[in-house]
Design a protein around this motif. Sequence first.
Motif, PDB file in Angstrom:
ATOM      1  N   LEU A  27     -15.030  -4.116   0.323  1.00 48.59           N
ATOM      2  CA  LEU A  27     -13.765  -4.516   0.933  1.00 48.59           C
ATOM      3  C   LEU A  27     -13.454  -3.682   2.171  1.00 48.59           C
ATOM      4  O   LEU A  27     -12.940  -4.190   3.173  1.00 48.59           O
ATOM      5  N   THR A  28     -13.781  -2.401   2.101  1.00 47.96           N
ATOM      6  CA  THR A  28     -13.456  -1.487   3.192  1.00 47.96           C
ATOM      7  C   THR A  28     -14.275  -1.777   4.442  1.00 47.96           C
ATOM      8  O   THR A  28     -13.763  -1.710   5.563  1.00 47.96           O
ATOM      9  N   PHE A  29     -15.534  -2.096   4.246  1.00 47.60           N
ATOM     10  CA  PHE A  29     -16.394  -2.370   5.400  1.00 47.60           C
ATOM     11  C   PHE A  29     -16.098  -3.727   6.027  1.00 47.60           C
ATOM     12  O   PHE A  29     -16.512  -3.996   7.157  1.00 47.60           O
ATOM     13  N   ASP A  30     -15.365  -4.573   5.313  1.00 48.61           N
ATOM     14  CA  ASP A  30     -15.013  -5.898   5.827  1.00 48.61           C
ATOM     15  C   ASP A  30     -13.622  -5.844   6.439  1.00 48.61           C
ATOM     16  O   ASP A  30     -12.622  -5.855   5.739  1.00 48.61           O
ATOM     17  N   HIS A  31     -13.560  -5.798   7.766  1.00 45.42           N
ATOM     18  CA  HIS A  31     -12.276  -5.689   8.460  1.00 45.42           C
ATOM     19  C   HIS A  31     -11.727  -7.050   8.878  1.00 45.42           C
ATOM     20  O   HIS A  31     -10.842  -7.128   9.718  1.00 45.42           O
ATOM     21  N   SER A  32     -12.239  -8.149   8.286  1.00 50.11           N
ATOM     22  CA  SER A  32     -11.762  -9.468   8.690  1.00 50.11           C
ATOM     23  C   SER A  32     -10.284  -9.648   8.363  1.00 50.11           C
ATOM     24  O   SER A  32      -9.555 -10.330   9.083  1.00 50.11           O
ATOM     25  N   SER A  33      -9.833  -9.029   7.270  1.00 45.78           N
ATOM     26  CA  SER A  33      -8.417  -9.012   6.921  1.00 45.78           C
ATOM     27  C   SER A  33      -8.185  -7.847   5.979  1.00 45.78           C
ATOM     28  O   SER A  33      -9.093  -7.449   5.245  1.00 45.78           O
ATOM     29  N   PRO A  34      -6.983  -7.261   5.987  1.00 47.44           N
ATOM     30  CA  PRO A  34      -6.717  -6.119   5.108  1.00 47.44           C
ATOM     31  C   PRO A  34      -6.814  -6.514   3.636  1.00 47.44           C
ATOM     32  O   PRO A  34      -6.321  -7.567   3.233  1.00 47.44           O
ATOM     33  N   SER A  35      -7.450  -5.669   2.836  1.00 55.74           N
ATOM     34  CA  SER A  35      -7.578  -5.904   1.406  1.00 55.74           C
ATOM     35  C   SER A  35      -6.652  -4.970   0.638  1.00 55.74           C
ATOM     36  O   SER A  35      -6.330  -3.874   1.109  1.00 55.74           O
ATOM     37  N   LEU A  36      -6.246  -5.411  -0.545  1.00 55.81           N
ATOM     38  CA  LEU A  36      -5.342  -4.627  -1.386  1.00 55.81           C
ATOM     39  C   LEU A  36      -6.014  -4.322  -2.719  1.00 55.81           C
ATOM     40  O   LEU A  36      -6.506  -5.225  -3.402  1.00 55.81           O
ATOM     41  N   VAL A  37      -6.036  -3.039  -3.071  1.00 58.67           N
ATOM     42  CA  VAL A  37      -6.543  -2.584  -4.368  1.00 58.67           C
ATOM     43  C   VAL A  37      -5.380  -1.947  -5.127  1.00 58.67           C
ATOM     44  O   VAL A  37      -4.714  -1.052  -4.604  1.00 58.67           O
ATOM     45  N   VAL A  38      -5.131  -2.429  -6.334  1.00 57.93           N
ATOM     46  CA  VAL A  38      -4.057  -1.877  -7.164  1.00 57.93           C
ATOM     47  C   VAL A  38      -4.650  -1.281  -8.431  1.00 57.93           C
ATOM     48  O   VAL A  38      -5.764  -1.638  -8.842  1.00 57.93           O
ATOM     49  N   THR A  39      -3.904  -0.390  -9.056  1.00 52.01           N
ATOM     50  CA  THR A  39      -4.419   0.360 -10.203  1.00 52.01           C
ATOM     51  C   THR A  39      -3.411   0.303 -11.359  1.00 52.01           C
ATOM     52  O   THR A  39      -2.785   1.305 -11.697  1.00 52.01           O
ATOM     53  N   PRO A  40      -3.270  -0.870 -11.985  1.00 53.53           N
ATOM     54  CA  PRO A  40      -2.238  -1.024 -13.016  1.00 53.53           C
ATOM     55  C   PRO A  40      -2.530  -0.229 -14.287  1.00 53.53           C
ATOM     56  O   PRO A  40      -3.642  -0.258 -14.810  1.00 53.53           O
ATOM     57  N   ASN A  41      -1.504   0.466 -14.770  1.00 57.37           N
ATOM     58  CA  ASN A  41      -1.571   1.085 -16.091  1.00 57.37           C
ATOM     59  C   ASN A  41      -0.595   0.351 -17.009  1.00 57.37           C
ATOM     60  O   ASN A  41       0.035  -0.634 -16.604  1.00 57.37           O
ATOM     61  N   SER A  42      -0.461   0.807 -18.229  1.00 57.28           N
ATOM     62  CA  SER A  42       0.376   0.092 -19.188  1.00 57.28           C
ATOM     63  C   SER A  42       1.837   0.066 -18.755  1.00 57.28           C
ATOM     64  O   SER A  42       2.527  -0.949 -18.925  1.00 57.28           O
ATOM     65  N   GLU A  43       2.322   1.156 -18.184  1.00 56.79           N
ATOM     66  CA  GLU A  43       3.710   1.209 -17.734  1.00 56.79           C
ATOM     67  C   GLU A  43       3.961   0.170 -16.639  1.00 56.79           C
ATOM     68  O   GLU A  43       4.977  -0.535 -16.638  1.00 56.79           O
ATOM     69  N   MET A  44       3.019   0.056 -15.712  1.00 56.31           N
ATOM     70  CA  MET A  44       3.161  -0.888 -14.607  1.00 56.31           C
ATOM     71  C   MET A  44       3.124  -2.331 -15.112  1.00 56.31           C
ATOM     72  O   MET A  44       3.903  -3.188 -14.666  1.00 56.31           O
ATOM     73  N   ASN A 181      -3.779  -2.735  10.693  1.00 55.58           N
ATOM     74  CA  ASN A 181      -5.163  -2.909  11.133  1.00 55.58           C
ATOM     75  C   ASN A 181      -6.046  -1.952  10.332  1.00 55.58           C
ATOM     76  O   ASN A 181      -6.433  -0.884  10.805  1.00 55.58           O
ATOM     77  N   ILE A 182      -6.346  -2.346   9.083  1.00 54.54           N
ATOM     78  CA  ILE A 182      -7.104  -1.485   8.178  1.00 54.54           C
ATOM     79  C   ILE A 182      -8.160  -2.322   7.453  1.00 54.54           C
ATOM     80  O   ILE A 182      -8.148  -3.554   7.519  1.00 54.54           O
ATOM     81  N   GLY A 183      -9.051  -1.629   6.756  1.00 56.40           N
ATOM     82  CA  GLY A 183      -9.995  -2.320   5.898  1.00 56.40           C
ATOM     83  C   GLY A 183      -9.391  -2.579   4.537  1.00 56.40           C
ATOM     84  O   GLY A 183      -9.278  -3.714   4.087  1.00 56.40           O
ATOM     85  N   THR A 184      -8.933  -1.499   3.865  1.00 57.73           N
ATOM     86  CA  THR A 184      -8.419  -1.602   2.501  1.00 57.73           C
ATOM     87  C   THR A 184      -7.279  -0.620   2.281  1.00 57.73           C
ATOM     88  O   THR A 184      -7.313   0.499   2.792  1.00 57.73           O
ATOM     89  N   ALA A 185      -6.283  -1.057   1.507  1.00 59.18           N
ATOM     90  CA  ALA A 185      -5.208  -0.175   1.056  1.00 59.18           C
ATOM     91  C   ALA A 185      -5.303  -0.045  -0.455  1.00 59.18           C
ATOM     92  O   ALA A 185      -5.504  -1.036  -1.162  1.00 59.18           O
TER      93      ALA A 185
END
Length: 246
Positions: A27-44, A181-185
């Motif tokens: 995802l990071t190397f692909d700058h065609s559009s910003p990607s989103l990575v989330v890290t859900p835990n039980s509380e979330m 203007n990023i690869g991944t957040a």
Amino acid sequence: MRELIKILDINIDKLNMRQAVERVKELTFDHSSPSLVVTPNSEMLALAVEDQKLAEILNSADLATADGIGVVIASKILGDPLEERVAGFDLISLLFKELAEEDINFYFLGGKPGIVDRATANLKRDFPDLNISGYHHGYLNRENQQQVIAEINEKNVDLLLVGMGVPLQEKFLANNLENLNIGTAITVGGSFDVLAGEVERAPLWMQKAALEWFYRLLQEPSRFGRMLSLPRFIYLVIKSKYFKLD
């Protein structure tokens, strides 16, 4: 094609840690559009039952890792077990190690004033070749938010780590991702506190024994109320298995 499990109507990727690291790299190397990575835990995930906007954001992500043993337990209850938990802190730690000598620019956004500064200094000590193009604390108003976004866009950031707590960090990215203007957040919760040395992680044996939550509670007794979300989460998962959630 992504292989997913739904837990409380939220998509979780069925990936182990190694696979998650490789997916973030893609995802990071692909700058065609910003990607989103989330890290859900039980509380979330429990919070997302009541917060429809948060649920929509989590389900819009390009990758959602199982950050917490509670999520793994839930997958087993639902009969579709995840291989292992993919804790957000461990994920970014591997990314630091493996991308330290790559032409990848990091930017850190979050934490209290002073925390992210110390986190950055510690990372530069541990990974001298890591490209950290900038950082800013997470206490943003309308004016400095626009300044931070402009700075990120000027610095050609590949990996943006946002640690503002849930659900502020997810909603910040939902509102601003298309303007970045990023690869991944990646949402990283309280990781900057750990990187700064403000909070200690549990010993490895406690992590492996799924007791990291208990170690954190000993460090921060004020978190006791938040810990009560785990039994509620398990109750909601069991309820969702046999009955439709209201």
